[in-house]
Design an enzyme around this catalytic site. Structure first.
Site, PDB file in Angstrom:
ATOM      1  N   GLY A   1       0.843  -1.195   0.000  1.00  0.00           N
ATOM      2  CA  GLY A   1       0.000   0.000   0.000  1.00  0.00           C
ATOM      3  C   GLY A   1       0.871   1.235   0.000  1.00  0.00           C
ATOM      4  O   GLY A   1       2.057   1.164   0.315  1.00  0.00           O
TER       5      GLY A   1
ATOM      6  N   CYS B   1       5.428  -6.040   1.619  1.00  0.00           N
ATOM      7  CA  CYS B   1       5.811  -4.632   1.632  1.00  0.00           C
ATOM      8  C   CYS B   1       5.117  -3.885   2.781  1.00  0.00           C
ATOM      9  O   CYS B   1       5.449  -4.117   3.937  1.00  0.00           O
ATOM     10  CB  CYS B   1       5.511  -4.019   0.257  1.00  0.00           C
ATOM     11  N   TYR B   2       4.142  -3.017   2.502  1.00  0.00           N
ATOM     12  CA  TYR B   2       3.437  -2.334   3.590  1.00  0.00           C
ATOM     13  C   TYR B   2       2.854  -3.361   4.563  1.00  0.00           C
ATOM     14  O   TYR B   2       2.875  -3.168   5.793  1.00  0.00           O
ATOM     15  CB  TYR B   2       2.308  -1.469   3.011  1.00  0.00           C
TER      16      TYR B   2
ATOM     17  N   HIS C   1       8.092  -7.298  -3.755  1.00  0.00           N
ATOM     18  CA  HIS C   1       6.798  -7.700  -4.340  1.00  0.00           C
ATOM     19  C   HIS C   1       6.934  -9.029  -5.091  1.00  0.00           C
ATOM     20  O   HIS C   1       7.398  -9.036  -6.230  1.00  0.00           O
ATOM     21  CB  HIS C   1       6.289  -6.612  -5.288  1.00  0.00           C
TER      22      HIS C   1
ATOM     23  N   ASP D   1     -17.146 -11.961 -22.330  1.00  0.00           N
ATOM     24  CA  ASP D   1     -17.865 -12.253 -21.087  1.00  0.00           C
ATOM     25  C   ASP D   1     -19.273 -12.794 -21.334  1.00  0.00           C
ATOM     26  O   ASP D   1     -19.668 -13.799 -20.759  1.00  0.00           O
ATOM     27  CB  ASP D   1     -17.942 -11.000 -20.195  1.00  0.00           C
TER      28      ASP D   1
ATOM     29  N   LYS E   1     -10.646 -11.900 -15.701  1.00  0.00           N
ATOM     30  CA  LYS E   1     -10.806 -12.060 -17.152  1.00  0.00           C
ATOM     31  C   LYS E   1     -10.051 -13.279 -17.707  1.00  0.00           C
ATOM     32  O   LYS E   1     -10.579 -14.024 -18.531  1.00  0.00           O
ATOM     33  CB  LYS E   1     -10.281 -10.793 -17.843  1.00  0.00           C
TER      34      LYS E   1
END
Ligand code: XMP
Length: 522
Positions: A59, A86-87, A173, A231, A378
């Site tokens: 974040g 991370c955060y 990350h 979709d 997706k």
């Protein structure tokens, strides 16, 4: 529609990272279902969801900032494995009695991790790993029970963990492509630390969802607005598998479609898949309403309103034909549309809106909603489509905007201009496919500019329209770059359009990025 029960899941607490959805996708790629919830979700609510493990996302905030988003620290007492990224890692350190401070050097970009290979996170991974950093804070004191499990050039605490309580933190990350072995680190977390199996497969999703659909709708009938896009196509085939002839698809030909589109959709869904389908031929109605309209927003509004009117009328007729039975409206809503995005995140989820998501119709027509794809990203929808037998042509087709060719004709829409842009579009499509570029790009299409210029054709002077060619790459439609396709391909497309399309005598290539330009011209 209630979410189908999935036996195992990982919960991701979203602290506003631009990568939160990427974490969720990576976990699912490991065969484990994942869900994103806002960071302020209470530990008691988390416990009720029965996750196998929890991930705290990255974040933009600093844990010591006044309004920094906090986690309910009771989550550490639930007995569940936790991974902070991370955060998320700094929160763990901060919340469990360690110390986090601003680093003198912001660590951004690639780094080298020396990993402690005895840690389960690094099972079957080498001791030296390339990782991607993006943080300005560092841990200066570890909480009790924690030890360092990896370091980078600038950080002795790049990986930390309390191996007894199964609480871990990664400074880098693991979810981004710039951490090449990051997927394996996440897989180790979910399989080896959380003990999840690989039960999230598209085959199991289809089975469970079909059962869910049958439970939800019983003997009632379902209507689906089919656009021919990915979709709604996948939703149609999935619903048909679940309830057969109790599904009716409505396809609206608004006169703004690409060449042969209406016939191709009918042939595939009504012909091959034997799905009950009604095509409403409404081109005249749309074109009449659009006559003389040049403002892009007005065009979109008119098309959206007409679509609702036409769809509503068709649905009402169906309802009348079988009173009491048509109770459900199906929509191809995807997971990014339903994630409750947190306010600090500027979460780009769901920013591509389609007027084919017939907004407001369920309430207006007293329909109940069926949303069989609402758990999926997706790429998962594409995999479901492939499992259900849809061809690559359908599941990897480029996006086509709801307002269709209307936003690819600048200015007034006339039958003549529609013909020109449609013919040019067909050539672009053919050549992109023939050269193998079609599936490598996000979109490739022709735009008609209402600008006439002088040309010569044989011995004759011409005074005709200009076609702009737009070929872009993008990950999500939010940003885009124009594609450096080979000159030969541009030359072929240009010469074919000028030679074959009556009414166009000039082709330009659009070399604008998004932002500041948009992908469509209107
Ligand atoms: P822009 O032009 O805003 O487009 O850069 C971003 C992406 O969204 C698509 N697009 C639409 N899709 N209904 C849709 O279903 C619409 O009204 C619409 N407008 C734009 C566009 O094709 C691109 O992929």
């Amino acid at each position: 529609m209630s979410a189908a029960p999935v036996s195992e899941k990982i919960l991701i607490l979203d602290f506003g990272s631009q990568y939160t959805q990427v974490i969720a996708r990576r976990i699912r790629e490991c065969g484990v279902y994942s869900e994103i919830v806002p960071f302020h979700t209470k530990a008691s609510a988390i416990a009720k969801l029965k996750p196998s493990g929890i991930i705290l996302s990255g974040g933009p905030a600093s844990v010591y900032a006044k309004k920094a988003p906090q986690v309910d620290t009771k989550i550490y007492s639930l007995g569940l494995p936790v991974l902070g990224i991370c955060y998320g890692m700094q929160l763990i350190a901060h919340g469990l009695g360690g110390k986090v401070e601003r680093s003198t050097e912001r660590e951004y970009g690639p780094g080298h991790l020396k990993a402690d290979r005895s840690c389960a996170l690094f099972h079957k991974l080498p001791a030296s790993l390339e990782v991607w950093n993006s943080h300005g804070d560092k841990i200066t004191k570890l909480p009790t029970g924690f030890k360092p499990l990896g370091k980078t050039e600038n950080s002795p605490h790049a990986v930390i963990g309390d191996t007894k309580r199964h609480i871990y933190g990664l400074q880098f990350h693991p979810e981004v492509v710039h951490t090449p072995r990051g997927g394996e680190i996440l897989a180790n977390f979910v399989h080896r630390i959380c003990g999840c199996k690989s039960s999230w497969t598209m085959g199991s999703f289809i089975e469970r969802t079909c059962e869910d659909i049958r439970n939800q709708v019983g003997d009632a009938k379902v209507i689906l607005g089919l656009s021919g896009g990915v979709d709604s196509s996948v939703a149609a085939v999935l619903l048909h598998k679940a309830i057969g002839d109790n599904l009716t698809c409505i396809f609206v030909d608004n006169g703004l479609l690409r060449a042969g589109e209406a016939d191709a959709v009918k042939k595939l869904f009504a012909g091959e898949f034997r799905i009950r389908m009604q095509t409403v031929h409404a081109a005249d109605q749309f074109l009449k309403k659009l006559k003389g309209v040049t403002d892009p927003e007005r065009k979109r509004k008119i098309i959206g309103n007409e679509f609702i009117k036409v769809f509503e009328a068709a649905a009402r007729d169906l309802k009348k034909s079988d009173p009491g039975h048509y109770r459900f409206l199906a929509q191809g809503t995807l997971y990014p549309d339903v994630i409750e995005s947190v306010s600090i995140s500027g979460n780009p989820a769901a920013l591509i809106k389609s007027h084919h998501n017939v907004g407001g119709l369920p309430e207006r027509m007293k329909f109940e909603l069926v949303e069989p794809l609402r758990q999926l990203f997706k790429d998962e929808v594409r995999n479901v489509g492939a499992e259900l037998g849809l061809s690559k042509e359908i599941i990897h087709r480029q996006p086509f905007p709801g307002p269709g060719l209307a936003v690819r004709i600048l200015g007034d829409i006339t039958a003549e201009r529609l013909r020109i842009v449609r013919e040019a579009d067909s050539i672009v499509l053919e050549e992109m496919k023939a050269s193998g570029w079609y599936y490598k790009v996000w979109q490739s299409f022709a735009v008609l500019l209402p600008v006439r210029s002088v040309g010569v054709m044989g011995d004759e002077r011409t005074y005709e329209y200009t076609i702009a060619l737009r070929i872009v790459t993008s990950h999500d439609g939010m940003t885009a770059d124009w594609v450096r396709v080979p000159y030969d391909l541009l030359a072929k497309i240009s010469s074919r359009i000028i030679n074959e399309v009556n009414g166009a005598n000039r082709v330009c290539y659009d070399i604008s990025t998004k932002p500041p330009a948009t992908i469509e011209w209107e």
